[in-house]
Motif scaffolding. Structure first.
Motif, mmCIF file in Angstrom:
data_model
loop_
_atom_site.group_PDB
_atom_site.id
_atom_site.type_symbol
_atom_site.label_atom_id
_atom_site.label_comp_id
_atom_site.label_asym_id
_atom_site.label_seq_id
_atom_site.Cartn_x
_atom_site.Cartn_y
_atom_site.Cartn_z
ATOM 1 N N ALA B 200 0.877 -1.228 -0.061
ATOM 2 C CA ALA B 200 0.008 -0.088 -0.108
ATOM 3 C C ALA B 200 0.966 1.235 -0.112
ATOM 4 N N ALA B 201 1.808 1.065 0.712
ATOM 5 C CA ALA B 201 2.862 2.307 0.855
ATOM 6 C C ALA B 201 3.288 2.660 -0.689
ATOM 7 N N GLY B 204 1.406 4.666 -2.602
ATOM 8 C CA GLY B 204 1.156 6.129 -2.448
ATOM 9 C C GLY B 204 0.187 6.360 -1.131
ATOM 10 N N ALA B 205 -0.321 5.225 -0.539
ATOM 11 C CA ALA B 205 -1.209 5.436 0.694
ATOM 12 C C ALA B 205 -0.431 5.850 2.060
ATOM 13 N N SER B 206 -1.052 6.836 2.678
ATOM 14 C CA SER B 206 -0.630 7.394 3.747
ATOM 15 C C SER B 206 -0.888 6.323 4.926
ATOM 16 N N VAL B 209 -4.421 5.918 5.452
ATOM 17 C CA VAL B 209 -5.380 5.058 4.362
ATOM 18 C C VAL B 209 -4.850 3.734 4.320
#
Lengths: 400, 300
Positions: B200-201, B204-206, B209
């Motif tokens: 996920a990282a 682009g996920a924070s 998120v």
């Protein structure tokens, strides 16, 4: 090798990538990395790497060589201890300067070894995850994802959960997911390892096509030499955290520099000192070569198919004859690869018919012969890491 | 099984039915053997086991048999019963929400955080699991009571007094029930594959998120199970509630308290309320059936 800045690229993906100017042949969009990582176990990784945009570099090496560690450092999942990583002209990791851009801000697409598709999301939502996380609306990100799935021939699988996808389909969804974020660097960790041999061939062909379409630099980790040869423009061989050889696949396949690479590409490799048409091996053996001018530390490569095996001493034109014991027999395609323990160990490929006729079995004494002209010698320029190759002689001096 | 080496044919390990001195038999026959072996349970063990089962089940059967089924609607419609029922449902639900809000971050901290003394903290937060609830109530009074170490400031600065209020009931229930949730969620967080979060990282996920869209869905079954357990425990809470919040009809008298008090004044009403609690317990068990009754399933 494809030219940098490939034509026919979908402009949807190049848009937004900074520094598209032609200066330096698009070098601004290259990956430049010098990764140094020290592990508590004592393992250290120290690899420098430059990957021009539009090209694929394969990291090839045995398990535990540090390939995946390097990939994780590039992705931002592991901070480096020293060195620098810059992606498309932007420094993303530089401990000395105190710069560390987290993975989510690096614009890196990564295909993981077992894909790691989110099990609770449909294929469509998996692909939409990147655009959505980067701020697109739900509808826009789904639309974008649908475009990618169509492009990968997966449109009819959009609603499926990863559990209902075949290995090959999951691999393509994972690649679509990595590319949907419009990354400036594509990383692939053993992208075909989870597939069975039958699907691997087909998926590999598709992967090659998509890698060709990708405008940015790609780095591929693999331990399969064929995969590296087929998919990559450049091969970097890593052993024990160091680069031992680097170059176009054909060059690496023809002139291996370490015994590991030689084994991978299936060549006999001897490291020794050349003097007057003979390569003297450190443990006393000698190999006659055609080139009498070459001198100094050299590597000598020999194709196993160039070796003739007989039960009696040959009296032919071959200048190299060795007597030894068959220690291993391994079927290889239509042939049998013999391992012969002699003053210089030799791998020899013979036909199955020859094995039957000579009644070859392990433990037999045989004669192996090969022509001096079949031995390819080249200077031993790289000093391999200590202990990586027991046949190491003193490192070579300066070369031209 | 006596001796494997007397077998004339090699038998794969883990084939208990192949008996000594016998060639491997057809599957059907083998199954017969197995049930024959099961029938050889020592009589003493069988008897003791049945007595224990009866001991566990008879009281519940008694409750069901003795229940005033015909008057049940009338009994439960009485103001006291109705109030207790409503108060119990509301306070247990609020306590569960409180546990979710505070317990999930705590579970995350215990599973992933880098706090010093984490294992000690993990041991301490499970203390309410084994602590006698009355002791919990006393401890709550000393902490949040009008003169407690925290309560005196709550009272002086904000004019808030928890004891003997519905809020006090919620606090008491949350205190007792939270470990159930924390333990379940922490276990799930620890066994969840963190590489999905890395994936996920890279997309682009924070962190938020990632937690909401990746971690949470992956631990959802454990979270739900923990919440159900937590709610059931809160619903049945007696000791800490009566000690910390007292037993005022309508404000702090929850169902278990009502059952206890009604037992003297109106036994039928007590049985009716007890029956409701039993039904809830059975329902919870049914909900968690897959987790608990499956061999090798998650514990707690």
């Amino acid at each position: 090798m494809r030219p940098a800045g490939v034509g026919g690229v979908d402009d949807a993906r190049t848009g937004g990538a900074g520094g598209v100017s032609g200066e330096g042949g698009g070098g601004d969009r290259a990956l430049r990395a010098h990764v140094m990582v020290a592990r508590p176990s004592g393992f250290t990784l120290d690899v420098a790497l430059t990957v021009p945009p539009g090209t694929v570099t394969a990291l090839l090496g045995p398990n535990g060589a540090g390939k995946t560690t390097l990939l994780r450092a590039l992705a931002g999942l592991l901070p480096i201890d020293a060195g620098q990583i810059s992606i498309a002209g932007r420094v993303v990791d530089d401990p000395a300067a105190g710069v560390l851009v987290p993975a989510r801000h690096r614009a890196v697409g990564m295909v993981f070894q077992d894909y790691l598709l989110f099990p609770h999301l449909s294929a469509l939502d998996n692909v939409a995850f990147g655009p959505r996380s980067r701020g697109a609306s739900r509808a826009a990100s789904r639309q974008e994802a649908r475009r990618w799935l169509e492009r990968f021939g997966l449109a009819e699988l959009a609603g499926r959960r990863p559990g209902a996808l075949s290995g090959g389909q999951a691999q393509r969804v994972a690649l679509a997911r990595a590319l949907a974020g419009e990354p400036r660097l594509l990383l692939l960790d053993e992208p075909l390892a989870a597939l069975d041999a039958a699907t691997r061939l087909a998926v590999r062909a598709g992967l090659r096509r998509h890698l060709t379409d990708f405008a940015g630099p790609s780095v591929l980790v693999t331990h399969d030499p064929v995969e590296a040869m087929v998919l990559a423009d450049d091969v970097v061989i890593i052993e024990s955290g160091r680069v031992v050889q680097q170059g176009p696949p054909a060059e690496v396949a023809r002139r291996p520099r370490t015994s590991y690479v030689a084994r991978l590409v299936g060549l006999n490799l001897y490291r020794g000192e050349a003097r007057a048409g003979t390569v003297h091996l450190p443990d006393g053996g000698a190999i006659a070569i055609a080139d009498t001018a070459v001198a100094g530390p050299v590597l000598a490569a020999l194709r196993p198919s160039a070796v003739v095996v007989g039960l009696t001493e040959p009296h032919g034109s071959a200048r190299n004859t060795l007597v030894g014991t068959v220690t291993g027999m391994e079927p290889l395609g239509g042939r049998v690869r013999l391992a012969i323990e002699a003053s210089a160990p030799v791998l020899a490929d013979v036909t199955a018919a020859a094995v039957a006729e000579l009644r070859l079995t392990p433990g037999m004494t045989v004669w192996a012969s090969f022509k001096a002209t079949d031995v390819d010698t080249y200077p031993d320029v790289s000093a391999p890491p200590a202990g990586a190759d027991p046949a190491t002689t003193a490192p070579a001096g300066p070369t031209g | 099984m006596t001796s494997r080496d007397r077998l004339p044919v090699a038998v794969p390990a883990g084939e208990p039915a192949a008996l000594a001195g016998e060639p491997p038999v057809a599957p059907a026959r083998r199954r017969g053997r197995r049930s024959a072996r099961a029938g050889r349970t020592p009589p003493v063990v069988a008897a003791a086991g049945l007595v224990a089962a009866a001991f566990l089940l008879l009281p519940l059967a008694g409750l069901v048999i003795r229940a005033p089924w015909r008057e049940l609607p009338t009994l439960l419609a009485q103001p006291v019963a109705r109030d207790a029922l409503r108060l119990s449902l509301v306070s247990a639900t609020l306590a569960t929400l409180l546990c979710l809000l505070a317990g999930v971050p705590l579970a995350w901290l215990l599973a992933r955080g880098s706090v010093p003394g984490r294992s000690l903290l993990r041991a301490l937060v499970t203390v309410p699991l084994v602590l006698p609830p009355v002791v919990g109530g006393v401890a709550l009074l000393l902490a949040f009571g009008r003169r407690g170490i925290v309560g005196r400031y709550l009272d002086a600065w904000f004019g808030i007094s928890l004891p003997f209020t519905t809020a006090g009931v919620v606090v008491a229930e949350a205190f007792v029930a939270m470990p159930f949730l924390v333990v379940a969620v922490e276990g799930a967080l620890r066994s969840a594959d963190q590489r999905y979060e890395e994936a996920a990282a890279t997309l682009g996920a924070s962190r938020w998120v990632t937690f909401r869209r990746v971690t949470l869905p992956m631990i959802a079954p454990s979270l739900a199970a923990g919440a159900v357990l937590c709610w059931a425990r809160a619903l049945g809470e007696f000791g800490a509630t009566i000690t910390f919040a007292g037993s005022f009809p309508g404000t702090t008298q929850t169902m278990p308290l009502a059952v206890y008090l009604a037992l003297e004044s109106d036994p039928d009403a007590a049985v009716a309320l007890a029956l409701v609690l039993l039904a809830v317990a059975v329902a919870v068990l049914a909900l968690l059936r897959d987790r608990w009754l499956r061999p090798g399933g998650a514990t707690l």
